[in-house]
Design a protein around this motif. Structure first.
Motif, PDB file in Angstrom:
ATOM      1  N   LEU A 138      48.113  41.366  29.327  1.00 27.38           N
ATOM      2  CA  LEU A 138      46.736  41.856  29.227  1.00 27.38           C
ATOM      3  C   LEU A 138      46.131  41.979  30.621  1.00 27.38           C
ATOM      4  O   LEU A 138      46.615  41.387  31.584  1.00 27.38           O
ATOM      5  N   ASP A 139      45.079  42.768  30.699  1.00 24.13           N
ATOM      6  CA  ASP A 139      44.292  42.924  31.927  1.00 24.13           C
ATOM      7  C   ASP A 139      42.876  42.425  31.674  1.00 24.13           C
ATOM      8  O   ASP A 139      42.360  42.553  30.555  1.00 24.13           O
ATOM      9  N   ILE A 140      42.250  41.893  32.706  1.00 18.73           N
ATOM     10  CA  ILE A 140      40.896  41.363  32.595  1.00 18.73           C
ATOM     11  C   ILE A 140      39.996  42.107  33.579  1.00 18.73           C
ATOM     12  O   ILE A 140      40.361  42.299  34.742  1.00 18.73           O
ATOM     13  N   PHE A 141      38.835  42.535  33.106  1.00 20.75           N
ATOM     14  CA  PHE A 141      37.808  43.145  33.950  1.00 20.75           C
ATOM     15  C   PHE A 141      36.563  42.274  33.856  1.00 20.75           C
ATOM     16  O   PHE A 141      36.100  41.953  32.768  1.00 20.75           O
ATOM     17  N   ARG A 142      36.019  41.911  35.000  1.00 19.10           N
ATOM     18  CA  ARG A 142      34.814  41.082  35.014  1.00 19.10           C
ATOM     19  C   ARG A 142      34.012  41.375  36.272  1.00 19.10           C
ATOM     20  O   ARG A 142      34.542  41.894  37.266  1.00 19.10           O
ATOM     21  N   LYS A 143      32.749  41.046  36.212  1.00 22.45           N
ATOM     22  CA  LYS A 143      31.885  41.202  37.373  1.00 22.45           C
ATOM     23  C   LYS A 143      32.366  40.289  38.493  1.00 22.45           C
ATOM     24  O   LYS A 143      32.804  39.171  38.249  1.00 22.45           O
ATOM     25  N   SER A 144      32.290  40.764  39.720  1.00 16.18           N
ATOM     26  CA  SER A 144      32.826  40.000  40.838  1.00 16.18           C
ATOM     27  C   SER A 144      32.078  38.703  41.075  1.00 16.18           C
ATOM     28  O   SER A 144      32.645  37.722  41.540  1.00 16.18           O
ATOM     29  N   THR A 145      30.788  38.678  40.767  1.00 17.84           N
ATOM     30  CA  THR A 145      29.989  37.469  40.980  1.00 17.84           C
ATOM     31  C   THR A 145      29.093  37.227  39.769  1.00 17.84           C
ATOM     32  O   THR A 145      28.777  38.144  39.015  1.00 17.84           O
ATOM     33  N   GLY A 146      28.685  35.998  39.602  1.00 16.66           N
ATOM     34  CA  GLY A 146      27.694  35.673  38.585  1.00 16.66           C
ATOM     35  C   GLY A 146      28.198  35.694  37.166  1.00 16.66           C
ATOM     36  O   GLY A 146      27.423  35.820  36.221  1.00 16.66           O
ATOM     37  N   TYR A 147      29.516  35.583  36.969  1.00 13.80           N
ATOM     38  CA  TYR A 147      30.028  35.586  35.609  1.00 13.80           C
ATOM     39  C   TYR A 147      30.200  34.135  35.134  1.00 13.80           C
ATOM     40  O   TYR A 147      30.773  33.292  35.782  1.00 13.80           O
TER      41      TYR A 147
END
Length: 319
Positions: free
Chosen positions: A97-106
């Motif tokens: 799987l691949d994960i996408f998330r905000k670079s900061t503040g998650y």
């Protein structure tokens, strides 16, 4: 929780927004008010019209990849023993799987599992993700794109078990990546929407999670986009995809093939107490779909709403 679910609704609306943004927003608002009550109204009121327009234009018609997201690639979501049983190194790529998330503040963010389409026979977890990219930086979602093994190398039962194992991974690891493991939505289109629906209909089913029955495999929202809800209507498709007779299915799962693999049959024939209460659904389908007839979506929504079986909203879009 209410705010997280409301944002999940906005994620669904990005697909229905093409040509019918106002109508789809009205449908989804009614759904979320019914499920969540007043928190959705207050959340909606906080956003200006320009903010909503910006969200939809960036999500439906993205022209660039957001710069402020992390993309974590090729995470194995099965154990090494499971990988060995699935075919060893040759199956490694298909169980990632691949994960996408905000670079900061998650931290503590809702999670969206996306199951790619491709007729259960092909597909790519990295394909068709532009519409989801902006959900990470703008709405602070954690997006998880998953692979699964393909037919005819394996049957539908094994494909569904792969998706279950990906959901298990999310439950166990979402917090490490900033996600809230208590709020997981599932979505995508075509065969991926069929699998997402099966995940929602087989929550915590011990037959599909032997050896790890204690793991919570419930989902909190399902957003199927032009899903084949009557997937087994074709005898040829049934033979090629399922690769299991009713007799074998009863021995393996305790029910016929249609009793777990065909969403419309499950809705019509399997008592609610036998399959558990499904999560809210937001169904989206094209009126002129030539591959999956729109009548399948209409029948599903009609049956789902009969007798209060499910909380469901429906957006039928042109094309």
């Amino acid at each position: 929780m209410a705010a997280a679910a409301a944002k999940a609704g906005l994620a669904a609306l990005q697909v229905a927004a093409i040509g019918t943004m106002a109508a789809a927003q009205l449908v989804l608002t009614r759904l979320l008010v019914r499920v969540l009550g007043s928190p959705w109204r207050s959340l909606l009121a906080q956003s200006s019209f320009s903010t909503k327009v910006s969200f939809f234009t960036e999500t439906v018609f993205p022209i660039s990849v957001p710069w402020n997201i992390d993309h974590i690639k090729n995470v194995l979501y099965v154990s090494h023993d499971e990988l060995r049983n699935a075919g060893g190194e040759t199956s490694t790529q298909l169980l990632q799987l691949d994960i996408f998330r905000k670079s900061t503040g998650y931290r503590g963010r809702p999670v969206m599992i996306r199951i790619h389409g491709g007729g259960w026979r092909l597909g790519d977890k990295s394909g068709f993700i532009t519409a989801f990219w902006h959900l990470a930086p703008r709405e602070n979602w954690i997006i998880v794109n998953i692979y699964h093994r393909f037919s005819p190398a394996v049957g539908l039962f094994e494909i569904l078990c792969d998706c279950k194992k990906a959901l298990r991974w999310v439950r166990r690891n979402a917090q490490i990546h900033g996600g809230d493991p208590s709020f997981v939505a599932v979505s995508c289109s075509s065969s991926g929407a069929h699998l997402a629906t099966l995940l929602a209909f087989t929550q915590n089913d011990p037959v599909l999670q032997r050896g790890w029955e204690d793991v919570d495999t419930s989902v909190q929202l399902c957003i199927p986009l032009y899903a084949p809800f009557d997937a087994l209507g074709s005898g040829q498709l049934r033979k090629r995809l399922v690769q299991m007779s009713d007799k074998e299915s009863v021995r393996k799962t305790g029910r016929s093939v249609a009793g777990w693999a065909d969403p419309l049959t499950v809705l019509r024939a399997v008592p609610l107490e036998a399959r558990g209460a499904p999560p809210p659904f937001f169904v989206v389908h094209g009126a002129a779909d030539t591959l999956v007839p729109v009548e399948q979506a209409r029948s599903f929504v009609e049956e789902a709403g009969r007798g209060g079986k499910m909380v469901v909203a429906y957006a039928e879009v042109p094309g």
